[in-house]
Design a protein around this motif. Sequence first.
Motif, PDB file in Angstrom:
ATOM      1  N   THR A  54      83.219   5.584  12.904  1.00  0.00           N
ATOM      2  CA  THR A  54      83.167   5.222  11.492  1.00  0.00           C
ATOM      3  C   THR A  54      81.999   4.261  11.251  1.00  0.00           C
ATOM      4  O   THR A  54      81.424   3.712  12.205  1.00  0.00           O
ATOM      5  CB  THR A  54      84.467   4.529  11.052  1.00  0.00           C
ATOM      6  N   ALA A  55      81.688   4.019   9.989  1.00  0.00           N
ATOM      7  CA  ALA A  55      80.622   3.068   9.658  1.00  0.00           C
ATOM      8  C   ALA A  55      80.901   1.681  10.241  1.00  0.00           C
ATOM      9  O   ALA A  55      80.015   1.089  10.864  1.00  0.00           O
ATOM     10  CB  ALA A  55      80.403   3.012   8.144  1.00  0.00           C
ATOM     11  N   GLU A 104      78.064   3.886   5.243  1.00  0.00           N
ATOM     12  CA  GLU A 104      78.855   5.122   5.179  1.00  0.00           C
ATOM     13  C   GLU A 104      78.432   6.056   6.306  1.00  0.00           C
ATOM     14  O   GLU A 104      77.256   6.128   6.654  1.00  0.00           O
ATOM     15  CB  GLU A 104      78.631   5.830   3.840  1.00  0.00           C
ATOM     16  N   SER A 156      79.361  10.176   7.285  1.00  0.00           N
ATOM     17  CA  SER A 156      80.032  11.415   6.887  1.00  0.00           C
ATOM     18  C   SER A 156      79.492  12.526   7.778  1.00  0.00           C
ATOM     19  O   SER A 156      78.540  12.306   8.532  1.00  0.00           O
ATOM     20  CB  SER A 156      79.787  11.712   5.401  1.00  0.00           C
ATOM     21  N   ARG A 173      74.521   6.298   5.957  1.00  0.00           N
ATOM     22  CA  ARG A 173      73.754   5.500   5.001  1.00  0.00           C
ATOM     23  C   ARG A 173      73.706   4.067   5.502  1.00  0.00           C
ATOM     24  O   ARG A 173      74.734   3.504   5.883  1.00  0.00           O
ATOM     25  CB  ARG A 173      74.379   5.544   3.613  1.00  0.00           C
TER      26      ARG A 173
END
Length: 145
Positions: A10-11, A36, A38, A43
């Motif tokens: 995850t981020a 983020e 995905s 990002r």
Amino acid sequence: MPAPALPVMTAPEVSAYLDEVFPQIRANGDNIEVIEVSPGNARVCLHADEQHLRPGGTVSGPTLFMLADLAAYAVILAHIGRLALAVTTNLNINFLMKPAPGALEATASILKLGKRLVVTDIAIRDANGELVAHATATYSIPPQN
């Protein structure tokens, strides 16, 4: 066209791992955050302040280059896991506008995730959403024993 790779981190996990293995990214007090992750993307945000400026008051090329490279590293780590020794083998950047200080957001996408190489595409936008730089980066993935 194949489906995008699914992230394995995850981020917040990528950010924590970067703090663990690459604390130099914060050595100058840089405010960098993986915001983020995905499928196939990540990002990263940098708040560019006085230390990131060149003469004329715009964000320097080396700062944009660093952000592109870090965004590529973040998207790769998010999709291959905790392999700190993935390294840049090539990075090409086009500077499109002179961004003012403030928030810069880099969106990195995986173009190809192979066994030994990962090719990424990175778009850097300013706070108004204007594209200020575009880069492609290739990373070498260390062999896994």
